[in-house]
Design an enzyme around this catalytic site. Structure first.
Site, PDB file in Angstrom:
ATOM      1  N   ASP A 188      46.603  36.883  43.319  1.00 56.28           N
ATOM      2  CA  ASP A 188      47.180  37.263  42.412  1.00 56.28           C
ATOM      3  C   ASP A 188      46.302  38.504  41.580  1.00 56.28           C
ATOM      4  O   ASP A 188      46.743  39.022  40.540  1.00 56.28           O
ATOM      5  CB  ASP A 188      47.680  36.126  41.258  1.00 56.28           C
ATOM      6  CG  ASP A 188      46.215  35.239  40.840  1.00 56.28           C
ATOM      7  OD1 ASP A 188      45.286  35.477  41.574  1.00 56.28           O
ATOM      8  OD2 ASP A 188      46.342  34.464  40.002  1.00 56.28           O
ATOM      9  N   SER A 189      45.305  38.841  42.267  1.00 54.58           N
ATOM     10  CA  SER A 189      44.545  40.153  41.815  1.00 54.58           C
ATOM     11  C   SER A 189      45.329  41.420  41.969  1.00 54.58           C
ATOM     12  O   SER A 189      45.115  42.396  41.430  1.00 54.58           O
ATOM     13  CB  SER A 189      43.314  40.286  42.716  1.00 54.58           C
ATOM     14  OG  SER A 189      43.612  40.416  44.096  1.00 54.58           O
ATOM     15  N   ASP A 235      48.432  33.187  46.480  1.00 56.72           N
ATOM     16  CA  ASP A 235      47.975  32.440  45.374  1.00 56.72           C
ATOM     17  C   ASP A 235      49.285  31.907  44.670  1.00 56.72           C
ATOM     18  O   ASP A 235      50.247  32.616  44.551  1.00 56.72           O
ATOM     19  CB  ASP A 235      47.584  33.475  44.397  1.00 56.72           C
ATOM     20  CG  ASP A 235      45.801  33.343  44.508  1.00 56.72           C
ATOM     21  OD1 ASP A 235      45.302  32.281  44.548  1.00 56.72           O
ATOM     22  OD2 ASP A 235      45.284  34.597  44.347  1.00 56.72           O
ATOM     23  N   LYS A 241      47.096  28.711  47.570  1.00 55.52           N
ATOM     24  CA  LYS A 241      45.677  28.664  46.959  1.00 55.52           C
ATOM     25  C   LYS A 241      45.923  28.379  45.391  1.00 55.52           C
ATOM     26  O   LYS A 241      46.918  28.908  44.593  1.00 55.52           O
ATOM     27  CB  LYS A 241      45.012  29.883  46.959  1.00 55.52           C
ATOM     28  CG  LYS A 241      43.535  29.776  46.262  1.00 55.52           C
ATOM     29  CD  LYS A 241      42.705  30.807  46.648  1.00 55.52           C
ATOM     30  CE  LYS A 241      42.624  32.145  45.965  1.00 55.52           C
ATOM     31  NZ  LYS A 241      42.720  32.177  44.384  1.00 55.52           N
ATOM     32  N   GLU A 293      43.694  27.380  41.370  1.00 56.33           N
ATOM     33  CA  GLU A 293      42.697  27.572  40.997  1.00 56.33           C
ATOM     34  C   GLU A 293      42.171  26.015  39.941  1.00 56.33           C
ATOM     35  O   GLU A 293      42.978  25.885  39.354  1.00 56.33           O
ATOM     36  CB  GLU A 293      42.419  28.613  39.908  1.00 56.33           C
ATOM     37  CG  GLU A 293      42.865  29.946  40.463  1.00 56.33           C
ATOM     38  CD  GLU A 293      42.465  31.193  39.439  1.00 56.33           C
ATOM     39  OE1 GLU A 293      42.107  30.840  38.067  1.00 56.33           O
ATOM     40  OE2 GLU A 293      42.566  32.379  39.941  1.00 56.33           O
ATOM     41  N   GLU A 330      33.892  31.455  43.574  1.00 52.47           N
ATOM     42  CA  GLU A 330      33.712  32.733  42.900  1.00 52.47           C
ATOM     43  C   GLU A 330      32.636  32.735  41.876  1.00 52.47           C
ATOM     44  O   GLU A 330      32.715  31.805  41.038  1.00 52.47           O
ATOM     45  CB  GLU A 330      34.934  33.249  42.483  1.00 52.47           C
ATOM     46  CG  GLU A 330      35.098  34.559  41.624  1.00 52.47           C
ATOM     47  CD  GLU A 330      36.575  35.203  41.585  1.00 52.47           C
ATOM     48  OE1 GLU A 330      37.481  34.381  41.784  1.00 52.47           O
ATOM     49  OE2 GLU A 330      36.557  36.297  41.049  1.00 52.47           O
TER      50      GLU A 330
END
Ligand code: KIV
Length: 265
Positions: free
Chosen positions: A45-46, A84, A113, A115, A182
C-alpha cells in the site's frame, strides 16, 4: 521455472539462502524484477505514496489494491505475489476474510499482508483457517503513523523490543507464513529471525534477517524528500533499471545489503 511457494521460501530459510523481495505495482516492473531474480513481489500500500502521491498509505482503497494486484499478477510467472490489506479493511475477522478474499479472487494475490501484533491474532486465525496465507508486519507500522507520531525506529527500548519479540511469536503461532520487520534495531531483528521457523524479511532491520524488501522506487533513487538510511540507490551504480534490480538481488543474496551503516543499532 516453477513459481516460488511458501515451502520454497521455508527451504531457503533452512538452507540459509537470503530471500529478495521488492514492491511491485505494475506489469513492466514485475517482468523486469522477475528477470532479475526477485523471489517475492509485494503489492504494497506504499503505492498510495509512490504512485498516487498521498503523504501516507491511509487513503489507499481495497479497489486500488485489487487494480494494482491485477497489473502485477497478469505479468508475473515466477514470483510469489503478496498484497497488502489496506487501512480499515480488516477491522474484524469477517471483514478481513471479505477483503482478503477479493485480493485473492479478483487480484490474483497468493498471500495477503496485514500490519500489527497481538491485536491481529483473530484475523490471522480466521484467514489461515479459510485457506488464505498471511504475511505479518511488525515494527514500524505505516498504517498507524498518526498513532506512532512519525516514521521512527521501533523497539529501541527494552519494553517495546519485548512486545515486538512476543508479537512475532504470537503471529507465528496463529499461522502466519512470513513476517516483515520494518525499522527495528538489527540485533532485535536478528534474534527474531533466528528464533522463528518462518522466514523473516527486513526493511531497515539489518542483514541478520532471512531476506530483504525495499520499496522499488527507493532503490531507483526516486525517493522524494528525506531518504531513510536503509535505502540504497542501486540505479546509481547500474546502467539500467533491470540491472539495478539484479544488483539488489545480488547484494541481498551475498548479505552485502544492508550494511551496518544502513541499519539501526
Ligand atoms: O507497503 C509497503 O511497501 C510495505 C513495505 C514497506 C514493507 O509494507
Amino acid at each position: 521455472m516453477q513459481r516460488i511457494s511458501i515451502s520454497s521460501l521455508m527451504k531457503m530459510k533452512q538452507q540459509a539462502q537470503k530471500i529478495a523481495m521488492l514492491t511491485a505495482y505494475d506489469a513492466s516492473f514485475t517482468q523486469a524484477m522477475e528477470r532479475a531474480g526477485v523471489e517475492v513481489l509485494l503489492v504494497g500500500d506504499s503505492l498510495g505514496m509512490v504512485v498516487q502521491g498521498h503523504d501516507s498509505t491511509l487513503p489507499v482503497s481495497l479497489d486500488d489494491m485489487i487494480y494494482h494486484c491485477q497489473c502485477v499478477t497478469r505479468a508475473s510467472h515466477t514470483a510469489m505475489v503478496i498484497a497488502d490489506l489496506p487501512f480499515m479493511t480488516y477491522n474484524s475477522p469477517e471483514q478481513a476474510l471479505q477483503s482478503a478474499g477479493r485480493l485473492m479472487k479478483e487480484g490474483g494475490a497468493h498471500l495477503v499482508k496485514l500490519e500489527g501484533g497481538a491485536g491481529q491474532i483473530d484475523n490471522v486465525a480466521a484467514l489461515t483457517a479459510n485457506g488464505i496465507p498471511v504475511c505479518g508486519h511488525l515494527g514500524l507500522l505505516p498504517q498507524s503513523i498518526h498513532q506512532v507520531g512519525g516514521y521512527k525506529v521501533q523497539g529501541r527500548d527494552t519494553l517495546s523490543a519485548e512486545i515486538i519479540f512476543q508479537d512475532a511469536h504470537k503471529l507465528q503461532e496463529a499461522g502466519i507464513a512470513l513476517l516483515i520487520l520494518e525499522c527495528v534495531p538489527m540485533s532485535l531483528a536478528e534474534k527474531i529471525s533466528r528464533q522463528l521457523d518462518i522466514p523473516v524479511i527486513g526493511i531497515g532491520a539489518g542483514a541478520g534477517c532471512d531476506g530483504q524488501v525495499l520499496v522499488s522506487y527507493d532503490l531507483l533513487g526516486l525517493t522524494s524528500g528525506h531518504v531513510p538510511k536503509f535505502v540504497r540507490n542501486f540505479l546509481a551504480t547500474s546502467d539500467s533499471i533491470e540491472a539495478a534490480f539484479s544488483a539488489y538481488v545480488a547484494a541481498v543474496k551475498a548479505a552485502d545489503f544492508p550494511t551496518i551503516e544502513e541499519s539501526f543499532a
